[in-house]
Design an enzyme around this catalytic site. Structure first.
Site, PDB file in Angstrom:
ATOM      1  N   LYS A 136       0.856  -1.184   0.000  1.00  0.00           N
ATOM      2  CA  LYS A 136       0.000   0.000   0.000  1.00  0.00           C
ATOM      3  C   LYS A 136       0.892   1.233   0.000  1.00  0.00           C
ATOM      4  O   LYS A 136       2.069   1.164   0.390  1.00  0.00           O
ATOM      5  CB  LYS A 136      -0.895   0.015   1.239  1.00  0.00           C
ATOM      6  CG  LYS A 136      -2.193   0.795   1.067  1.00  0.00           C
ATOM      7  CD  LYS A 136      -3.223   0.066   0.236  1.00  0.00           C
ATOM      8  CE  LYS A 136      -4.528   0.849   0.168  1.00  0.00           C
ATOM      9  NZ  LYS A 136      -5.560   0.137  -0.589  1.00  0.00           N
ATOM     10  N   ASP A 176      -6.913   4.639  -4.786  1.00  0.00           N
ATOM     11  CA  ASP A 176      -7.579   4.524  -3.486  1.00  0.00           C
ATOM     12  C   ASP A 176      -8.201   5.894  -3.231  1.00  0.00           C
ATOM     13  O   ASP A 176      -8.414   6.665  -4.183  1.00  0.00           O
ATOM     14  CB  ASP A 176      -6.565   4.120  -2.400  1.00  0.00           C
ATOM     15  CG  ASP A 176      -7.246   3.663  -1.097  1.00  0.00           C
ATOM     16  OD1 ASP A 176      -7.181   4.434  -0.129  1.00  0.00           O
ATOM     17  OD2 ASP A 176      -7.841   2.573  -1.055  1.00  0.00           O
TER      18      ASP A 176
END
Length: 455
Positions: A136, A176
């Site tokens: 991430k 995201d």
């Protein structure tokens, strides 16, 4: 953060030791500690059944990222002023495949938040069965109120450093919060400029005309509802005729509403950071898309334009009675008080469309109330699953139709559900999707780690 709210009190000593190790080494990262605790509390059955997980210290190895990258992102605004943000990429675990996970641009982003998201991504990606590791990234940059030119300059600066760590066999980011098709485009363009390669598989969430996949926009919301439908069907009914409440009104929430309506549910409420709207006749999805995706207005505008709808400033959308609750906004938005309200109002199922939106105490309320509960690492895996489908299409230089991509997504979500269901039942906790998701994902990753040696 105490070892107190798990489903089991008889934790394996290796589990307790691993969490104490994490808490000691990461004292100022509450989100990361919470994510680790939620997983570890479910792993005692696996450690008892397979002692090698403890003797080989798999838990300690799994909770330490393989690589943490922090870098400076300087950029110039339209007035000529220089800003310096911080960029992150946590490459957490690659035992099952290259790192895969989104980039988040939001002021709340820090190393602890990125580690929490990356840790969750390990198990989410494992559950898809698609051979991808977990990672991430993101930045504390706030895209709100910035011009397209400013966004472009920031994204180019961000990718100038990040590109050296990426590759379709190494690390594949996606979008995201704060990172949509516009930002993906700017970053891919900069990667192409720096690498001198048209490496389509290096980033996902691309535009349909240049390597993107149908259903990618809808995937996380659709997948959450697909998982919910299968979970309900296993218990004798589907979504048809049920009343649904969704938190949020961004991408995940909008397409969760859309799929729930397609399956016959009546979605009566959604929200944003200012409050929530209630429309007992059923939300007008086209109006919500206009307000949020085109006009970029607050959800309060919905009540102004929709006769019979009510806007409630502040408060909790979970006060609205429903059969199914879909938290699709942000982490820790659904607490124990809201969970008790939902249970008292007769909720049947809760599925996480966002990452860790339900507090540990609220999860325990749902378990005690015999509510079907689908954790985000299982229920919202549709986004990353469709990212891998995008990579498959890129590798073959082809493009699938919407119907074909949606069919592939549905098959993947069914597989994720069944892996969770099977693992929970195998370990004596039938119907516990939290336990099942964590055990199934962990066993896949841990076995690969053991097979590949101490690295």
């Amino acid at each position: 953060m105490p070892f107190s709210h798990g489903a089991r009190e008889d934790h394996h000593p290796g589990v307790r030791s691993a969490f104490e190790h994490v808490a000691r080494r990461n004292p100022d990262e509450p989100e990361f500690q919470q994510a680790v605790l939620e997983v570890l509390e479910c792993l005692s059955p696996a450690l008892s059944m397979y002692p090698r997980y403890a003797t080989e210290r798999v838990l300690e190895r799994l909770c330490e990222p393989e690589r943490q990258i922090i870098f400076r992102v300087p950029w110039r605004d339209d007035q000529g002023h220089i800003h310096v943000n911080r960029g992150f990429r946590v490459e957490f675990n690659s035992a099952l495949g290259p790192y895969k996970g989104g980039l988040r641009f939001h002021p709340s982003v820090n190393l602890g938040v990125v580690k929490f998201l990356g840790f969750e991504q390990i198990f989410k990606n494992a559950l898809t069965g698609m051979g991808i590791g977990g990672g991430k990234g993101g930045s504390d940059f706030d895209p709100k109120g910035r011009s397209d030119n400013e966004i472009e300059r920031f994204c180019q600066s961000f990718m100038t450093e990040l590109h050296r760590h990426l590759g379709e066999y190494t690390d594949i980011p996606a979008g995201d919060i704060g990172v949509g098709a516009r930002e993906i485009g700017y970053m891919f363009g900069q990667y192409r400029r720096l690498s001198n390669r048209w490496e389509a598989g290096v980033i996902t969430g691309k535009g349909m005309d240049w390597g993107g996949s149908a259903v990618r926009t809808e995937a996380t919301g659709y997948g959450t509802v697909m998982f919910t439908q299968r979970m309900l069907e296993r218990n004798g009914r589907g979504l048809d005729g049920l009343k649904v409440v969704v938190s949020g009104s961004g991408n995940v929430a909008i397409y969760a509403v859309e799929k729930a309506q397609q399956l016959g549910a009546t979605v009566v409420a959604c929200s944003d950071s200012g409050g929530y709207v209630v429309d007992e006749a059923g939300l007008d999805l086209d109006l919500i898309k206009q307000i949020k995706e085109v006009d970029r207005e607050r959800i309060s505008v919905y009540a102004d334009r929709r006769p019979g709808a009510e806007y409630v400033e502040g408060g909790s959308v979970w006060d609205v009675p429903c059969h199914v609750a879909l938290p699709c906004a942000t982490q820790n938005e659904l607490d124990a008080t809201a969970a008790k309200t939902l249970v008292n109002n007769g909720v049947l199922a809760v599925s996480e469309g966002a990452n860790m939106p339900t507090t540990p105490e609220a999860v325990q309320v749902f378990r005690e109330g015999k509510v079907l509960f689908a954790p985000g690492k299982a229920a919202n895996a549709g986004g990353v699953a469709t990212s891998v489908l995008e990579m498959r299409q890129n590798a073959r230089r082809t493009s699938w139709s919407f119907d074909h991509a949606e069919s592939e997504l549905a098959e993947t979500m069914a597989g994720i559900h069944d892996r969770c269901e099977e693992a929970a039942e195998r370990h004596g906790s039938k119907g516990d999707y939290v336990l099942g998701a964590n055990l199934a994902g962990f066993e896949m990753v841990a076995d690969a780690m053991l097979a590949q040696g101490l690295i």
